[in-house]
Design an enzyme around this catalytic site. Structure first.
Site, PDB file in Angstrom:
ATOM      1  NE  ARG A  57      33.805  33.837  40.560  1.00  0.00           N
ATOM      2  CZ  ARG A  57      33.298  34.066  39.342  1.00  0.00           C
ATOM      3  NH1 ARG A  57      32.613  33.148  38.685  1.00  0.00           N
ATOM      4  NH2 ARG A  57      33.454  35.240  38.761  1.00  0.00           N
ATOM      5  N   GLY A  58      30.599  35.717  41.508  1.00  0.00           N
ATOM      6  CA  GLY A  58      30.240  36.640  40.448  1.00  0.00           C
ATOM      7  C   GLY A  58      29.054  37.462  40.953  1.00  0.00           C
ATOM      8  CB  ALA A  59      28.495  41.122  40.977  1.00  0.00           C
ATOM      9  NE  ARG A  98      32.737  37.051  47.982  1.00  0.00           N
ATOM     10  CZ  ARG A  98      33.252  36.923  46.746  1.00  0.00           C
ATOM     11  NH1 ARG A  98      32.564  36.339  45.789  1.00  0.00           N
ATOM     12  NH2 ARG A  98      34.457  37.390  46.473  1.00  0.00           N
ATOM     13  CD  GLN A 205      38.270  34.157  40.924  1.00  0.00           C
ATOM     14  OE1 GLN A 205      39.482  34.252  40.711  1.00  0.00           O
ATOM     15  NE2 GLN A 205      37.716  34.587  42.048  1.00  0.00           N
ATOM     16  CG  ASP A 246      32.463  42.193  41.958  1.00  0.00           C
ATOM     17  OD1 ASP A 246      33.370  42.085  41.116  1.00  0.00           O
ATOM     18  OD2 ASP A 246      31.841  41.226  42.427  1.00  0.00           O
ATOM     19  CG  ASN A 256      35.876  43.239  37.963  1.00  0.00           C
ATOM     20  OD1 ASN A 256      34.848  42.627  38.242  1.00  0.00           O
ATOM     21  ND2 ASN A 256      36.735  42.785  37.065  1.00  0.00           N
ATOM     22  CE  LYS A 257      37.977  38.227  42.209  1.00  0.00           C
ATOM     23  NZ  LYS A 257      37.893  38.071  43.709  1.00  0.00           N
TER      24      LYS A 257
HETATM   25  O1  MRU Z   1      35.395  36.929  43.886  1.00  0.00           O
HETATM   26  P1  MRU Z   1      34.529  36.704  42.671  1.00  0.00           P
HETATM   27  O2  MRU Z   1      34.974  35.555  41.840  1.00  0.00           O
HETATM   28  O3  MRU Z   1      33.049  36.652  43.027  1.00  0.00           O
HETATM   29  O4  MRU Z   1      34.733  38.019  41.810  1.00  0.00           O
HETATM   30  C1  MRU Z   1      33.984  38.159  40.637  1.00  0.00           C
HETATM   31  C2  MRU Z   1      34.350  39.315  39.810  1.00  0.00           C
HETATM   32  O5  MRU Z   1      35.138  40.152  40.182  1.00  0.00           O
HETATM   33  C3  MRU Z   1      33.616  39.456  38.499  1.00  0.00           C
HETATM   34  O6  MRU Z   1      34.440  40.042  37.555  1.00  0.00           O
HETATM   35  C4  MRU Z   1      32.393  40.326  38.720  1.00  0.00           C
HETATM   36  O7  MRU Z   1      31.607  39.836  39.773  1.00  0.00           O
HETATM   37  C5  MRU Z   1      31.568  40.463  37.507  1.00  0.00           C
HETATM   38  S1  MRU Z   1      30.525  39.065  37.241  1.00  0.00           S
HETATM   39  C6  MRU Z   1      29.562  39.354  35.892  1.00  0.00           C
END
Ligand code: MRU
Length: 360
Positions: A57-59, A98, A205, A246, A256-257
């Protein structure tokens, strides 16, 4: 397939094992911090599931995993024509895993462009070319994260309290992270930074991943529930907020999250700078504003029975958007590998990022 963990000193969320007929290995982030378990993907369906279930996970990390996912799809036998078709189908399929992080689509577009270039002598040549492309995406992200760290560290003074939300660290990227890269770099420079970590409901997270990464780097940190951020700000403990992203649109709106928007509003109210750290691969200049960003909706069970324990009555209605959008006017600056964009405006974004990404 689960395999024994490699050294817990490494935070590489994703790596390719072997030659072009190899496989994709990743840390199962859903099991952290309790267990550092590696999973191996030998089928593209396993990569899709790992992205969908947030094992990776994470962009930036999901973009990297998806690029390798295309390589996974063509590791088996087949004629050149078969493998070309399989690679294109794999890219289309992985794009359905996603919807919000644009890095996923950016990485898959790069793989598609490589496929479209053609001129492969045979199936092994195609496999080699696509693995080279996936490795390039991976390596470039590593370099971008380091550069973001160098630019971002300059925003922090010795003694700062810095709040972050979700996880924008090494786990979410090739290495080192985006928001956390700025923090790690400032810490390595000898600045005393204290990080306030939002736990990040509902999937934690922040508590599970960010606190884990910060503690392993020996960066002083304190975990708080998301709802405590206002109080901690009012107590004067926070001098800056930094988060990842994201998707960032042409006008500087930032997805973002979920919960990031609340933090931005709180920071604005308390006169605290709100920074976003992201590589150019997170910008989507085809969208004029955040209104066009697709927001992922996730299962109700993440809220009603997160981590296996029911905490809400059976049958209760649930709304579970996984992301929110911070309007550009609440963003003090965006830290990219190319430097810091401030103030945040469409013109400045176009001038710094415009030539870094393809605009459809
Ligand atoms: O649902 P997730 O855990 O993939 O969400 C991730 C985020 O929102 C992060 O803050 C974002 O991807 C930045 S990662 C460098």
């Amino acid at each position: 397939m689960n395999v024994p963990a490699r050294s817990a000193a490494s935070e590489d969320s994703v790596r390719w094992i072997g030659d072009e007929t190899g496989l994709l290995e990743m840390i199962d982030q859903t099991l952290l911090p309790g267990s550092t378990t590696l999973i191996r993907c030998e089928r593209v369906e396993e990569v899709w599931e790992a992205i969908r279930a947030l094992r990776v996970r994470g962009a930036p990390a999901i973009g990297i995993a998806a690029a390798y996912g295309v390589c996974v799809a063509i590791r088996g036998e087949g004629s050149l024509a078969d493998l070309l078709q399989r690679a294109v189908s794999a890219a289309d399929y992985l794009a359905t895993s996603r919807p919000t992080a644009v890095n996923l689509f950016w990485a898959l577009d790069r793989m598609r462009s490589r496929i479209a270039e053609g001129s492969f002598a045979d199936a092994p040549a195609l496999r080699r070319a696509l693995l080279d492309e996936a490795r390039a995406i991976h390596d470039e992200d590593r370099q971008m994260c380091r550069a973001i760290g160098r630019h971002g560290a300059e925003l922090f003074e010795d003694g700062f309290g810095v709040l972050t939300h979700c996880n924008a660290g090494g786990l979410a990227t090739a290495e080192y992270g985006t928001a956390l890269s700025a923090i790690f770099t400032a810490h390595d420079q000898g600045k005393r930074i204290h990080v306030w970590v939002d736990e990040t409901r509902p999937l934690l997270q922040g508590a599970r991943l960010t606190a884990w990464e910060l503690m392993r780097h020996q960066v002083p940190c304190t975990l708080i529930c998301d709802s405590m951020a206002a109080q901690v700000m009012r107590e004067g403990r926070i001098q800056a907020v930094i988060v990842g992203a994201d998707r960032i649109t042409a006008n500087g709106d930032v997805a973002n999250k979920i919960g990031t928007y609340s933090v931005a509003v709180l920071a604005h109210h308390h006169g605290i700078p709100f920074y976003v750290a992201a590589p150019s691969s997170t910008f989507d200049l085809t969208l004029v504003s955040g209104e066009g960003i697709p927001i992922e909706q996730r299962a109700a069970s993440e809220i009603t029975e997160g981590f296996g324990r029911r905490t809400a009555p059976e049958g209760v209605a649930v709304y579970n958007p996984a992301f929110d959008v911070v309007p550009a006017r609440l963003v003090t600056a965006i830290v990219t590998e190319r430097g810091v964009i401030a103030p945040v405006s469409a013109r400045r974004i176009a001038s710094v990022i415009g030539d870094a990404i393809e605009i459809a």
